[in-house]
Design an enzyme around this catalytic site. Structure first.
Site, short mmCIF file in Angstrom:
data_model
loop_
_atom_site.label_atom_id
_atom_site.label_comp_id
_atom_site.label_asym_id
_atom_site.label_seq_id
_atom_site.Cartn_x
_atom_site.Cartn_y
_atom_site.Cartn_z
N ASP A 250 -9.56 -4.35 -4.55
CA ASP A 250 -8.69 -3.28 -4.19
C ASP A 250 -8.94 -1.96 -5.19
O ASP A 250 -8.90 -2.19 -6.23
CB ASP A 250 -7.23 -3.68 -4.29
CG ASP A 250 -6.42 -2.52 -4.02
OD1 ASP A 250 -7.13 -1.57 -3.45
OD2 ASP A 250 -5.13 -2.79 -3.96
N HIS B 35 -7.61 -5.34 -0.81
CA HIS B 35 -6.66 -4.50 -0.67
C HIS B 35 -6.23 -4.95 0.94
O HIS B 35 -6.97 -5.24 1.73
CB HIS B 35 -6.94 -3.06 -0.63
CG HIS B 35 -5.69 -1.97 -0.22
ND1 HIS B 35 -5.01 -1.61 -1.19
CD2 HIS B 35 -5.62 -1.69 0.73
CE1 HIS B 35 -4.16 -0.90 -0.69
NE2 HIS B 35 -4.31 -0.72 0.64
N SER C 268 0.82 -1.30 -0.13
CA SER C 268 -0.28 -0.01 -0.07
C SER C 268 1.06 1.17 0.08
O SER C 268 1.70 1.55 -1.09
CB SER C 268 -1.03 -0.08 1.23
OG SER C 268 -2.06 0.91 1.12
#
Lengths: 742, 409
Positions: free
Chosen positions: B256, B286, B156
């Site tokens: 995601d 995600h 991320s």
């Protein structure tokens, strides 16, 4: 997952690992319908066994090709039989039954050339009296000794230091029962390369009152014991013997004298004395080998027999398992020509099956087809029980692959008495020259490695699947009958690897073409090596490889076969290049990967373009197959006019892109050059066509792997199409016109 | 047909959504940092390590940077510098502990997890500088050896930092990065990607457009006025070119909102001639790398990723790779030499293949050192194709000749 042992799977594994326990062989490889074939079977521990006659229509190659078709043929031998264990007695020797004309004294001499001296003693000669007393002359690395043995008790031993390996020594052993002495004398011949050695002699005394030597027999190169029905050789000698002589006393005149330069092609030794005490040779020791009188002036015993008056014995010689016949099969007169086999299994199915294949051809005068498949039985014999693939350190290297084996292959490790092939060497390093099919053969079967019979059955399967009528005729038949064996057939279709060809066979193929016949050579490395089939031992091939720089080479001085005295080796080196017969000649082998063919510009000419009818103009040929994915490979041949390919022959397609293993083979000739592995020679299989000028024609593919591609895609593929186009045309009576001379 | 969200992941996200007080951008930062959502149950059982050490590394311009060094085994292994996720604002070395251990053990690399300074207290370039400083320290031999191969990795926001370090190392030449592992990274400020438009509005996926603006703003300041949005260290997609940057493994899960961001970055890398492996675990959301305990499918997806990392970080020698590709056929001169040596083994101990099912199954066998040799078959090692058998034996021989493990695949 569980820890439970899968007993079924464990049992399967254990069975697979066991070598076949019921073994057999037949008296012939080819039999006519209406004639008989005899089978010899041995069952380990005498267990009951099942026999079944089957017709082999395809090989057992698993899921990658056509299903295994072994079609049961009703035969009286089918069913369960009481098994008998039949041992094999390996090791060659000479035996003179006698009786020898000696009683109270004798003197035996011979020229001896040991080729493998070991700690254990080996018998050079043994005189055995009717009462069982024995005089044994034995040789080890440490000593040369004569034992006088009575009732298995050594009464006296006269011992000298050991002989010199690979030197000629005249050895004399004398026995005098009246004097009570046994003695040994040696005289090593002076020769460059050996230190001079003074003559030696030794005597031992004993009490003679219990002994007599009447009615004696004589054995060279082994001790024999007698189990009532067989002579059982033991302590077999490795080395050459020459000119043995027997006298009634030390220094006395010879009463028997065996001249090994006589009858070299035979299994007999001849006594030139008045008594005619001739003997027999068992298990084919090597004849036509250089003796003590070798001069180097001549290269064949036919010209200089005195130079070849020696016989070379080996403890790994084996000509014939010599089992008792188990049953004879009277081949029905209407049994179709084909490949058949006796399938043997223990009745309790505890070990894998063993096959004894044979070929059936039509009764005399009753050919059933215009096409004949030629079964390469001479090649099968040359390869019979090839240890090389199972035990040679370099096998994996030469193949570019891990060696793949099954428990039938393991037989060669587990039963050394099965003997060796002409690809192997004896323990003294000398090449195996004779190979018999009259013994269980581990690599003549429809299973295992896809090579020879297992691959040749792909051609038989294809002929069958495509609906052709064809007979099978074998090398053995051609050798025996000459061109008359081929005369009924317009088209001869070869096997994938007809490598070994006798003179008679080569003459017959040539005569066939000169008589208008057609030849389809669907293999690689064919018509390459000279082989001989002894007239009195039709189960045997003799192969000598002079001048080849490999394990099995023989000296140029021993290039003349004992069968005929004629030259051996590669036919091209005898002036009869395979290129002349087939248009192509062997160049190299690889065994790791196969490729495919692409058409030549010349193939567009209408003289040959019909070969490719039905294919797209730019189609490649054989980029598939059960043998490593291609039709071109394994062992390959190339067109070469300088090597004898007919000048008017046409290369219609060629392969390329072969692996480096194929390079290595060619470059071995040049390996004194820098970077020899980078040969500039083109490595390719050539597909060749030519007219014979006698209304016939020849078509050659020059690749063993061709056979492996025939069945691809339900027999509908480019290899099948090309083969069919040629066979259909060849089978037509329409003559092939010789091409116009340019 | 689109895959559906993994059931365990759906359950976890549902639990989180139910516990949420409101949109993330409306919560106090301290409250978010102490939410306890990423707990040991969610992140999963930490793999045992040969050694785990907490250290401090001198910062680029700021204070010392805390790092945790994971060593799966002894030896001077290749190194992965890892930056955790959390929108540059949240999470820590501890949150990524299980993930880092898994990468270390599976990829057989030392992992150096970076406790970089968080926004908004420490805006750009603080986080970047800290990861950069640690990577440079590792490259210079800070661990006691100069790694033969060095990767930057992150999930991320950490993927953003890793991609930035990879770009900057290319341009400065300060050190060489061999691999960038970007797990569901934020590489661009783009709220209009298809995945953002379809998945972003669902609060359970936790990356609403509002949340994304908040995270980016915490790091870069007001996005409308920030001068950093064109800085490749902050927004990797803003780089003038991606040509020449380190090879990449980009992981974009199916659920995601950033999926198409990461995917586009992967495509641009590929277009620039960079070797890229794009991994798309379709059923995962995600942040799955933080869910190894709660979501079994996340573990298997990670295993796929770490296998690729191991292969990239322990590259096979070229000739071994050549043999793997082409066990039969034409070989390079170098491979031929090795094969000739291998295949010239004496018969005693030499391997062979035993036919279990004709042209269908083979079993590894060996010759004993008896004379004549006895064939010994190992039923536990079977092959259904000859290529696999050759590769198996090649690896055994390679290990014997060079002491080097060529890996399982």
């Amino acid at each position: 997952m569980t820890d439970t042992i899968d007993t079924t799977e464990t049992a399967r594994q254990e069975r697979l690992l066991r070598s076949p326990s019921v073994l057999g062989y037949a008296d012939v490889r080819s039999v006519r319908a209406g004639e008989a074939i005899t089978f010899f079977v041995s069952s380990a521990d005498g267990a009951d066994f099942d026999a079944r006659l089957v017709r082999l229509k395809s090989p057992a190659i698993g899921p990658i090709g056509p299903a295994f078709r072994e079609v049961a043929v009703d035969a009286p031998l089918d069913g369960s039989h009481a098994g008998v264990h039949q041992p094999i007695h390996i090791g060659s020797y000479a035996h003179v039954a006698g009786p020898l004309p000696v009683e109270r004294a004798l003197s035996l001499s011979a020229l001896v050339f040991p080729t493998l001296l070991e700690p254990s003693a080996r018998t050079i000669a043994e005189v055995r009296s009717a009462s069982g007393a024995r005089l044994v002359l034995r040789s080890s690395i440490d000593s040369l000794a004569a034992d006088l043995i009575d009732s298995d008790v050594v009464v006296a031993t006269a011992a000298l230091p050991g002989l010199t390996e690979r030197a000629w020594t005249e050895v004399t052993v004398s026995l005098d029962l009246d004097a009570g002495t046994v003695s040994v004398h040696t005289h090593q011949f002076s020769a460059v390369g050996h230190l001079p050695l003074a003559d030696r002699g030794v005597s031992a005394a004993f009490d003679a009152s219990i002994l007599a030597f009447a009615g004696a027999s004589l054995t060279f190169a082994a001790s024999l014991c007698d189990d009532g029905s067989h002579h059982l050789p033991s302590t077999c000698f490795n080395g050459k013997l020459e000119s043995p002589r027997l006298a009634r006393s030390a220094g006395g005149a010879a009463v028997a004298s065996w001249d090994f330069s006589l009858d070299i092609p035979s299994a007999h030794i001849r006594d030139t004395g008045d008594l005619g005490l001739h003997g027999v040779l068992v298990n084919m020791p090597t004849r036509g080998t250089r003796g003590a009188g070798w001069t180097g002036d001549h290269l064949t015993w036919m010209v200089d027999p005195a130079g070849y008056a020696a016989i070379h014995f080996h403890d790994t010689d084996l000509a014939d398992a010599a089992w008792s016949p188990t049953f004879t099969y009277d081949v029905p007169a209407d049994l179709p020509s084909g490949c058949y086999a006796l399938r043997l299994q223990p009745s309790d199915d505890s070990t894998p099956e063993f096959y004894v294949p044979f070929f059936v051809r039509p009764a005399v005068g009753a050919p059933t087809a215009d096409i004949a498949f030629v079964a390469p039985t001479t090649t099968y014999a040359a390869y019979a029980n090839m240890h090389l693939r199972v035990t040679a350190q370099f096998n994996e290297l030469a193949h570019g692959r891990l060696t793949v084996l099954d428990s039938t292959d393991f037989l060669l490790l587990r039963m050394p008495e099965l003997g060796k092939s002409t690809y192997d060497v004896h323990r003294d390093g000398s090449p195996v020259i004779y190979s018999s099919m009259n013994r269980p053969v581990t690599n003549f079967r429809p299973t295992g490695r896809m090579y020879k019979l297992c691959l040749d059955l792909m051609i038989i399967d294809w002929l069958d699947a495509m609906g052709y009528e064809f007979d099978i005729v074998s090398d053995d038949d051609i050798d025996l009958e000459g061109v008359s064996a081929l005369a009924p057939y317009r088209v001869l279709v070869t096997a994938s690897h007809p490598e070994y060809i006798s003179r008679h066979q080569l003459d017959a193929f040539e005569a066939h073409l000169e008589g208008g016949g057609r030849l389809m050579y669907l293999g690689g490395n064919g018509f390459y090596s000279a082989a001989e089939i002894p007239p009195d031992r039709r189960d045997v091939v003799e192969v000598r490889r002079p001048g080849q720089d490999n394990l099995w080479r023989v000296n140029h001085a021993e290039a003349a076969t004992s069968t005929s005295g004629l030259p051996s080796g590669m036919w091209r080196n005898i002036g009869r290049s395979e290129n002349a017969l087939t248009g192509v000649g062997f160049i190299t082998q690889g065994f790791d990967a196969c490729t495919f063919y692409e058409r030549s510009e010349a193939s567009r000419d209408e003289r040959v373009s019909w070969i490719f009818d039905g294919l797209a103009p730019d189609a490649v040929i054989g980029d598939f197959g059960i043998l490593q994915g291609g039709a071109a490979g394994y062992e390959i041949d190339r067109h070469d006019v300088t090597k004898g390919s007919p000048p008017h022959s046409v290369v219609v397609a060629s392969s390329s892109g072969h692996s480096n293993l194929y390079d290595l083979m060619v470059s071995s000739i040049l390996d004194t050059l820098p970077d020899a592995k980078r040969t500039r020679d083109p490595i390719r299989a050539d597909m060749v066509f030519f007219e014979t000028g006698h209304e016939g024609a020849v078509f050659s593919v020059g690749s063993i792997a061709w056979a492996g591609s025939l069945s691809h895609h339900g027999y509908d593929n480019s290899v099948s199409t090309v083969t069919k186009n040629v066979l259909d045309r060849f089978a037509q009576a329409t003559p092939f016109a010789a091409p116009e001379r340019a | 047909m689109a895959a559906s969200l993994d059931a365990d992941a759906a359950h976890l996200l549902g639990t989180w959504a139910a516990a949420a007080v409101g949109p993330v951008e409306e919560q106090p930062v301290e409250q978010l940092r102490n939410s306890g959502l990423i707990n040991a149950q969610v992140t999963g059982e930490p793999a045992p390590m040969h050694q785990v050490v907490d250290l401090h590394v001198a910062g680029e311009a700021g204070p010392d940077v805390p790092v945790r060094v994971y060593r799966p085994s002894e030896g001077e292994l290749p190194v992965v510098v890892y930056a955790h996720g959390g929108g540059w604002t949240l999470l820590s070395i501890d949150a990524a502990d299980t993930l880092c251990r898994q990468i270390a053990v599976d990829a057989q690399c030392v992992v150096v997890s970076v406790g970089y300074r968080l926004a908004p207290e420490h805006p750009f370039p603080a986080a970047f500088d800290d990861v950069w400083a640690v990577t440079a320290w590792v490259a210079d031999g800070g661990l006691g050896w100069r790694p033969t191969r060095l990767a930057v990795a992150g999930d991320s926001a950490g993927g953003n930092l890793a991609a930035g370090v990879a770009l900057e190392s290319r341009d400065t030449g300060r050190f060489t990065v061999d691999l960038q592992l970007l797990l569901y990274p934020a590489t661009d400020i783009d709220l209009q990607t298809p995945s953002m438009l379809t998945l972003g509005p669902e609060p359970r996926f936790r990356l609403t457009p509002g949340a994304m603006v908040w995270f980016w703003s915490n790091y870069l300041g007001d996005l409308d006025t920030s001068v950093h949005t064109t800085d490749q260290r902050a927004v990797p997609a803003a780089a003038t070119t991606l040509s020449g940057v380190a090879a990449a493994i980009v992981v974009t899960p199916g659920f995601d909102p950033l999926k198409d961001d990461g995917k586009r970055y992967a495509e641009q890398l590929a277009a620039a001639g960079v070797h890229v492996e794009l991994v798309e675990p379709e059923t995962l959301p995600h942040g799955f790398g933080m869910m190894l305990g709660a979501v079994p499918a996340a573990r298997s997806a990670l295993a796929d990723v770490t296998t690729r990392v191991r292969r990239a970080m322990h590259p096979r020698p070229a000739i071994a790779d050549e043999f793997r590709r082409t066990p039969f056929g034409r070989h390079s001169a170098e491979l031929q030499l090795v094969l000739h040596e291998m295949r010239s083994e004496p018969i005693a101990g030499k391997p062979f293949l035993f036919i279990s099912e004709t042209n269908q199954e083979w079993v590894l066998g060996r010759y004993s050192d008896d004379v004549p040799p006895v064939p010994v078959v190992d039923w536990s090692t079977r092959f259904t194709d000859l290529e696999s058998a050759e590769w198996h034996v090649f690896k055994l021989r390679w290990k014997a000749m060079f002491g080097e493990d060529l890996g399982d695949d």
